[in-house]
Design a protein around this motif. Sequence first.
Motif, mmCIF file in Angstrom:
data_model
loop_
_atom_site.group_PDB
_atom_site.id
_atom_site.type_symbol
_atom_site.label_atom_id
_atom_site.label_comp_id
_atom_site.label_asym_id
_atom_site.label_seq_id
_atom_site.Cartn_x
_atom_site.Cartn_y
_atom_site.Cartn_z
ATOM 1 N N TRP A 76 30.332 73.100 42.704
ATOM 2 C CA TRP A 76 30.066 74.043 41.297
ATOM 3 C C TRP A 76 30.270 74.904 40.689
ATOM 4 O O TRP A 76 30.925 75.255 42.303
ATOM 5 C CB TRP A 76 28.846 74.234 42.323
ATOM 6 C CG TRP A 76 27.321 75.146 41.594
ATOM 7 C CD1 TRP A 76 26.766 74.922 40.449
ATOM 8 C CD2 TRP A 76 27.231 76.989 41.496
ATOM 9 N NE1 TRP A 76 25.986 75.590 39.659
ATOM 10 C CE2 TRP A 76 26.383 76.474 40.427
ATOM 11 C CE3 TRP A 76 27.621 77.322 42.441
ATOM 12 C CZ2 TRP A 76 26.173 78.309 40.488
ATOM 13 C CZ3 TRP A 76 27.136 78.279 42.588
ATOM 14 C CH2 TRP A 76 26.565 79.842 41.042
ATOM 15 N N GLU A 77 30.383 75.180 40.159
ATOM 16 C CA GLU A 77 31.551 76.377 39.197
ATOM 17 C C GLU A 77 30.246 77.868 39.308
ATOM 18 O O GLU A 77 29.262 77.037 38.549
ATOM 19 C CB GLU A 77 32.068 76.284 37.580
ATOM 20 C CG GLU A 77 32.948 75.291 38.483
ATOM 21 C CD GLU A 77 33.522 74.452 36.746
ATOM 22 O OE1 GLU A 77 35.237 74.561 37.312
ATOM 23 O OE2 GLU A 77 32.919 75.406 35.912
ATOM 24 N N VAL A 131 21.828 73.346 38.883
ATOM 25 C CA VAL A 131 22.253 72.652 38.235
ATOM 26 C C VAL A 131 21.983 71.173 37.834
ATOM 27 O O VAL A 131 21.594 70.156 37.943
ATOM 28 C CB VAL A 131 23.301 72.087 39.746
ATOM 29 C CG1 VAL A 131 24.843 71.741 39.230
ATOM 30 C CG2 VAL A 131 23.984 74.045 40.833
ATOM 31 N N THR A 132 22.679 71.811 36.621
ATOM 32 C CA THR A 132 22.871 70.401 35.495
ATOM 33 C C THR A 132 23.929 69.574 35.276
ATOM 34 O O THR A 132 24.939 69.917 35.476
ATOM 35 C CB THR A 132 22.107 70.418 34.107
ATOM 36 O OG1 THR A 132 21.394 71.114 34.412
ATOM 37 C CG2 THR A 132 22.007 69.093 33.230
ATOM 38 N N HIS A 133 23.950 68.431 35.991
ATOM 39 C CA HIS A 133 25.333 68.024 35.926
ATOM 40 C C HIS A 133 25.782 67.482 34.509
ATOM 41 O O HIS A 133 26.774 67.514 34.133
ATOM 42 C CB HIS A 133 25.373 66.121 36.074
ATOM 43 C CG HIS A 133 26.527 65.131 36.533
ATOM 44 N ND1 HIS A 133 26.798 64.365 35.799
ATOM 45 C CD2 HIS A 133 28.245 66.251 36.353
ATOM 46 C CE1 HIS A 133 27.756 63.785 35.693
ATOM 47 N NE2 HIS A 133 28.819 64.693 36.395
ATOM 48 N N TYR A 140 30.455 73.858 32.222
ATOM 49 C CA TYR A 140 30.748 73.589 33.566
ATOM 50 C C TYR A 140 30.720 72.352 34.698
ATOM 51 O O TYR A 140 30.811 71.767 34.321
ATOM 52 C CB TYR A 140 29.575 74.042 34.261
ATOM 53 C CG TYR A 140 29.725 76.042 34.154
ATOM 54 C CD1 TYR A 140 29.988 77.116 34.082
ATOM 55 C CD2 TYR A 140 28.107 76.293 33.466
ATOM 56 C CE1 TYR A 140 30.125 78.185 34.261
ATOM 57 C CE2 TYR A 140 28.144 77.775 33.166
ATOM 58 C CZ TYR A 140 28.875 78.524 33.498
ATOM 59 O OH TYR A 140 29.356 79.793 33.150
ATOM 60 N N ASP A 141 31.824 72.320 35.247
ATOM 61 C CA ASP A 141 32.283 71.019 36.017
ATOM 62 C C ASP A 141 31.411 71.100 37.841
ATOM 63 O O ASP A 141 31.742 71.651 38.262
ATOM 64 C CB ASP A 141 33.845 71.032 36.638
ATOM 65 C CG ASP A 141 33.620 69.452 37.365
ATOM 66 O OD1 ASP A 141 32.462 68.721 37.165
ATOM 67 O OD2 ASP A 141 34.844 69.051 37.726
ATOM 68 N N ASP A 142 30.094 70.812 37.282
ATOM 69 C CA ASP A 142 28.661 70.710 38.349
ATOM 70 C C ASP A 142 28.986 68.852 38.395
ATOM 71 O O ASP A 142 28.271 68.216 37.937
ATOM 72 C CB ASP A 142 27.418 71.427 38.058
ATOM 73 C CG ASP A 142 27.851 73.070 37.642
ATOM 74 O OD1 ASP A 142 29.191 73.241 38.338
ATOM 75 O OD2 ASP A 142 27.605 73.311 37.193
ATOM 76 N N HIS A 143 29.041 69.015 40.458
ATOM 77 C CA HIS A 143 28.432 66.895 41.002
ATOM 78 C C HIS A 143 28.265 67.711 41.276
ATOM 79 O O HIS A 143 28.861 67.962 42.820
ATOM 80 C CB HIS A 143 29.536 66.115 39.836
ATOM 81 C CG HIS A 143 31.135 66.639 39.938
ATOM 82 N ND1 HIS A 143 31.839 68.050 39.838
ATOM 83 C CD2 HIS A 143 31.861 66.322 41.742
ATOM 84 C CE1 HIS A 143 32.893 67.477 40.762
ATOM 85 N NE2 HIS A 143 32.924 66.832 41.602
#
Length: 287
Positions: free
Chosen positions: A76-77, A54-56, A65-68
Motif C-alpha cells: 500500500w502506498e 484500499v482500491t486496487h 497509487y500502486d495498491d495490491h
Amino acid sequence: MLKVRAVPISFKNIAINKAYTRPQLTDIWGLGGPQAIARGVFTPANANIIILFVTHDKRDDSTPYDDHILGDVLYWEGEKGHLNDKRIANAHVNADEVHLFYRDHHRDPFTYLGLLTLIQFKEKKDKPSEFQFLINEYALFDENELKEPGIDPQTFVSETKREIIINARLGQQHFRRQLIQRWQSCSVTGIKKQDVLLASHIKPWRLSSNGEKLDAYNGLLLTPALDLLFDKGIVTFRQNKKIVLSSQLASWEYQKMGIDSAMKLRELPIRTSNYLEYHRDVIFKHI
C-alpha cells in the motif's frame, strides 16, 4: 484525513470477508454521512483505530497509487500528503489497530479483511510512502464467541488454536525473510551462509505486540551461538553497537563459543536501538 464527531467505532457487527458499501458502514457506525469515510484513511476521533479503504483498480481520474494484495500481504502506498504516515508506521507502539477494507474495482463494495500488522515501512518525501502489511484476520478472535449457541467449545478452541499456530509460523517465516533481506548476513560477524543464521527477536516474541512480532527492526540475524546467548539475555549490545557480556559465563566459556568482547553490530538503526534499550533493561542478565 477527516475527523468526525466522537462516536464509538465497533467491529462487532462487521464480518471478515463480507462486503460493505460506504453508506452501509455509515449506518452501522452511526456517522453523519458517507463523506466521513470518503477518503482512503479514516481515523475515528478519540479511538486507537486506523481504517484503510484500499482500491486496487482505481478511477481513471484518481491518483495512480500502486495498491495490491499478494498472498497474505498488502502492498500500500500512503497518502499523497503524508498526513498519517507516522501514525500508521508507529501503530504497534501506540497500540493502534489498523483495519482493512479492500476492493478490486472502484465500482465494487469493500470487503472487510480484518486487522493488519506492519511488516515494512519506507518513508518517501517526494511521493507516497510505501507500506507492507500482513493481513492478520486471526487477531480478531473473541473468546466470547465460544458462548454462541450451536458451537462446540472444544472443537472451536482446537480449530482456533491450530489457525493461530499456523498464522504464527507464517509470521515467523516472514520475519526471517525480512531480516535476511535487510541484513544479508549475520548482524555481528558478517557470516553470509543464511541457512545457519537465525532470526532473533530483540523484544521476545512472547512479550511483543502483533506489530512488534513482525517488525524487522525488532530483530537481528545471528549465528547459533550468538542467537542462544542473546535470547537468554547473556549478551546484549550498547548504543555504540558494542557487545556486552554478562558475568553469567566465564571469559574462557565465551571464548569456547567464539564470542569475544570486541564484537559489535555492523549497524544500528534508530528503531532497532529502541528495541535494544528494552533488551538491556529487561532481558539482559547483568549478574
